[in-house]
Design an enzyme around this catalytic site. Structure first.
Site, PDB file in Angstrom:
ATOM      1  N   HIS A   1      14.692  47.162  45.405  1.00  0.00           N
ATOM      2  CA  HIS A   1      14.168  46.784  44.299  1.00  0.00           C
ATOM      3  C   HIS A   1      12.968  45.745  44.632  1.00  0.00           C
ATOM      4  CE1 HIS A   1      17.394  43.832  44.733  1.00  0.00           C
ATOM      5  NE2 HIS A   1      16.283  43.136  44.474  1.00  0.00           N
TER       6      HIS A   1
ATOM      7  N   HIS B   1       7.795  41.945  48.041  1.00  0.00           N
ATOM      8  CA  HIS B   1       8.477  42.778  48.993  1.00  0.00           C
ATOM      9  C   HIS B   1       9.661  43.399  48.550  1.00  0.00           C
ATOM     10  CE1 HIS B   1      10.826  38.963  48.627  1.00  0.00           C
ATOM     11  NE2 HIS B   1      11.859  39.652  48.889  1.00  0.00           N
TER      12      HIS B   1
END
Length: 195
Positions: A49, A132
């Site tokens: 995620h 990220h």
């Protein structure tokens, strides 16, 4: 005798999730690292995620007020187009894949998500967004694994994809010795009911 079986707190974050095809591309690019560094604590692909806001440990009762506000926020936003690209590491221990695409829109979405959280009276460490996707953590003392695995992703550029849903996620971190597992508490489609 205990009267309740549910924890009084839950560890919560708000995130976007790449589609399966994008995750599978990155998984293929990671194959050499999986083989070379089997002792790293690799996140499960289904748990990958992009975190927009990490709220930390919250009382269970703090979560319900977030739901209608996040649902409304998602409804008013179009999907943000993103991609997975390259890799890096934090503190020689945490391996990540970078994010490309509509980064300005991603930062706007994250700011709006964080504003909703604050308006709901939830305090959290509002750190600057560094987009990220966390892939793995190296074990203590293994200072080579994350930097070397990150170098193996230098040329990786995945397909672009629309982030179609906003996810409110809970995790079991700190609740036992096993791997960290994440579960959607709820998720909402972005703009115009796309799913």
């Amino acid at each position: 005798m205990k009267e309740h079986t549910h924890p009084a707190t839950v560890r919560v974050f708000i995130a976007l999730a790449p589609p399966d095809e994008a995750k599978e591309e990155l998984e293929r690019a990671l194959a050499p690292a999986y083989e070379a560094y089997p002792r790293m604590r690799w996140n499960r692909i289904e748990d990958w995620h992009v975190t927009l806001a990490f709220l930390g440990e919250l009382p269970v009762g703090a979560v319900p007020p977030l739901r209608p506000r996040l649902a409304e926020l998602a409804r008013t936003h179009r999907p943000v187009r993103l991609s997975l690209r390259g890799g890096g590491h934090f503190d020689e221990r945490v391996l990540w894949s970078g994010i490309g695409g509509e980064l300005e829109e991603l930062h706007v979405l994250a700011a709006e998500v964080r504003a909703v959280v604050k308006e709901c009276g939830i305090g959290f460490a509002d750190r600057p967004l560094r987009p990220h996707l966390t892939l793995a953590r190296a074990r203590r003392g293994d200072h080579r694994a994350a930097p070397e695995a990150a170098a193996g992703l230098d040329g990786f550029a995945g397909r672009e994809w629309p982030a179609r849903r906003l996810h409110l996620v809970g995790s079991n971190i700190g609740r036992g010795p096993g791997p960290i597992h994440y579960r959607d508490i709820e998720s909402w489609p972005f703009g115009g009911g796309e799913s």
